[in-house]
Design a protein around this motif. Structure first.
Motif, short mmCIF file in Angstrom:
data_model
loop_
_atom_site.label_atom_id
_atom_site.label_comp_id
_atom_site.label_asym_id
_atom_site.label_seq_id
_atom_site.Cartn_x
_atom_site.Cartn_y
_atom_site.Cartn_z
N ARG A 88 -1.49 -12.02 -2.87
CA ARG A 88 -1.27 -12.07 -1.87
C ARG A 88 -0.26 -11.21 -0.45
O ARG A 88 -0.77 -11.59 0.37
CB ARG A 88 -2.26 -13.08 -1.06
N GLU A 89 0.42 -11.66 -1.17
CA GLU A 89 1.92 -10.62 -0.06
C GLU A 89 1.94 -9.57 0.06
O GLU A 89 0.77 -8.52 -0.65
CB GLU A 89 3.41 -10.83 -0.74
N LYS A 90 2.08 -9.09 1.59
CA LYS A 90 1.90 -7.92 2.32
C LYS A 90 3.20 -6.38 1.66
O LYS A 90 2.69 -5.72 1.73
CB LYS A 90 1.76 -7.66 2.79
N THR A 91 3.86 -7.37 1.20
CA THR A 91 5.16 -6.52 0.95
C THR A 91 6.11 -6.57 -0.46
O THR A 91 5.53 -7.95 -1.01
CB THR A 91 6.05 -6.86 2.00
N TYR A 92 6.27 -5.70 -0.80
CA TYR A 92 7.56 -6.15 -1.95
C TYR A 92 8.74 -6.00 -1.84
O TYR A 92 9.37 -5.36 -0.98
CB TYR A 92 7.54 -4.76 -2.96
N THR A 93 10.02 -7.40 -2.26
CA THR A 93 11.12 -7.12 -2.01
C THR A 93 11.34 -6.01 -2.71
O THR A 93 11.15 -5.31 -4.19
CB THR A 93 11.27 -8.49 -2.22
N PRO A 94 12.54 -5.66 -2.11
CA PRO A 94 13.80 -5.03 -2.78
C PRO A 94 14.12 -5.35 -4.91
O PRO A 94 13.25 -3.93 -5.37
CB PRO A 94 14.86 -5.21 -2.35
N GLN A 95 13.94 -6.69 -5.28
CA GLN A 95 14.09 -7.25 -6.78
C GLN A 95 12.20 -6.51 -7.41
O GLN A 95 12.94 -6.40 -8.64
CB GLN A 95 14.51 -8.08 -6.50
N SER B 196 -8.64 5.13 -0.88
CA SER B 196 -7.88 4.44 0.69
C SER B 196 -6.94 3.65 0.19
O SER B 196 -6.67 3.62 -1.65
CB SER B 196 -8.84 3.66 0.32
N LYS B 197 -6.38 3.19 0.86
CA LYS B 197 -4.73 2.77 0.27
C LYS B 197 -5.09 0.86 -0.07
O LYS B 197 -4.82 0.65 -1.13
CB LYS B 197 -4.81 1.77 1.67
N LYS B 198 -6.54 0.63 -0.65
CA LYS B 198 -6.80 -0.80 -0.64
C LYS B 198 -7.02 0.03 -2.15
O LYS B 198 -6.83 -0.89 -3.01
CB LYS B 198 -8.82 -0.84 -0.36
N ALA B 199 -7.87 0.98 -2.41
CA ALA B 199 -8.05 1.57 -3.97
C ALA B 199 -6.15 1.57 -4.45
O ALA B 199 -6.34 1.16 -5.84
CB ALA B 199 -8.20 2.92 -4.02
N ALA B 200 -5.52 2.29 -4.00
CA ALA B 200 -4.37 2.43 -4.21
C ALA B 200 -3.96 1.47 -5.02
O ALA B 200 -3.31 0.88 -5.90
CB ALA B 200 -3.42 3.61 -4.08
N THR B 201 -3.83 0.26 -3.76
CA THR B 201 -3.35 -0.89 -3.46
C THR B 201 -3.57 -1.92 -4.90
O THR B 201 -3.12 -2.04 -5.99
CB THR B 201 -3.05 -1.78 -3.14
N TYR C 96 1.07 -1.23 -0.03
CA TYR C 96 0.11 0.04 -0.12
C TYR C 96 0.85 0.84 0.19
O TYR C 96 0.54 2.29 -0.84
CB TYR C 96 -0.99 0.00 1.52
N GLU C 97 2.41 1.43 0.78
CA GLU C 97 2.95 2.27 0.24
C GLU C 97 3.50 2.71 -0.61
O GLU C 97 3.49 4.14 -0.92
CB GLU C 97 4.25 1.66 1.44
N LEU C 98 4.03 2.05 -1.80
CA LEU C 98 4.19 1.76 -3.16
C LEU C 98 3.08 2.40 -3.73
O LEU C 98 3.49 3.29 -4.72
CB LEU C 98 5.20 0.95 -3.35
N ALA C 99 2.65 1.94 -3.62
CA ALA C 99 0.91 1.96 -4.30
C ALA C 99 0.67 3.62 -4.12
O ALA C 99 0.43 4.29 -4.90
CB ALA C 99 -0.35 1.27 -4.26
#
Length: 70
Positions: free
Chosen positions: A51-58, A19-24, A7-10
């Motif tokens: 479904r993961e909650k985060t993105y890796t650096p890659q 909302s965070k969900k809309a952005a995601t 959601y932060e990246l989105a």
């Protein structure tokens, strides 16, 4: 670069989303529309799980590569 919450990246890409969900959801759609990006994400170790909650650096690097930096 550390793991980043989806959601932060989105919200960086879609700061005016209601909302965070809309952005995601918007970012997920953008990723799914970019076939080369999606293919590369799936080839990473561990693959790509929506479904993961985060993105890796890659993963973040590839998103920036294909979608541009927010």
């Amino acid at each position: 670069m550390n793991f980043i919450r989806k959601y932060e990246l989105a919200l960086r890409y879609f700061p005016d989303a209601p909302s965070k969900k809309a952005a995601t959801d918007n970012l997920t759609r953008a990723i799914n529309r970019c076939t080369p990006l999606l293919d590369e994400l799936k080839r990473l170790p561990g693959g790509y799980n929506v479904r993961e909650k985060t993105y890796t650096p890659q993963q973040t690097h590839l998103i920036y590569k294909y979608l541009g930096e927010p």
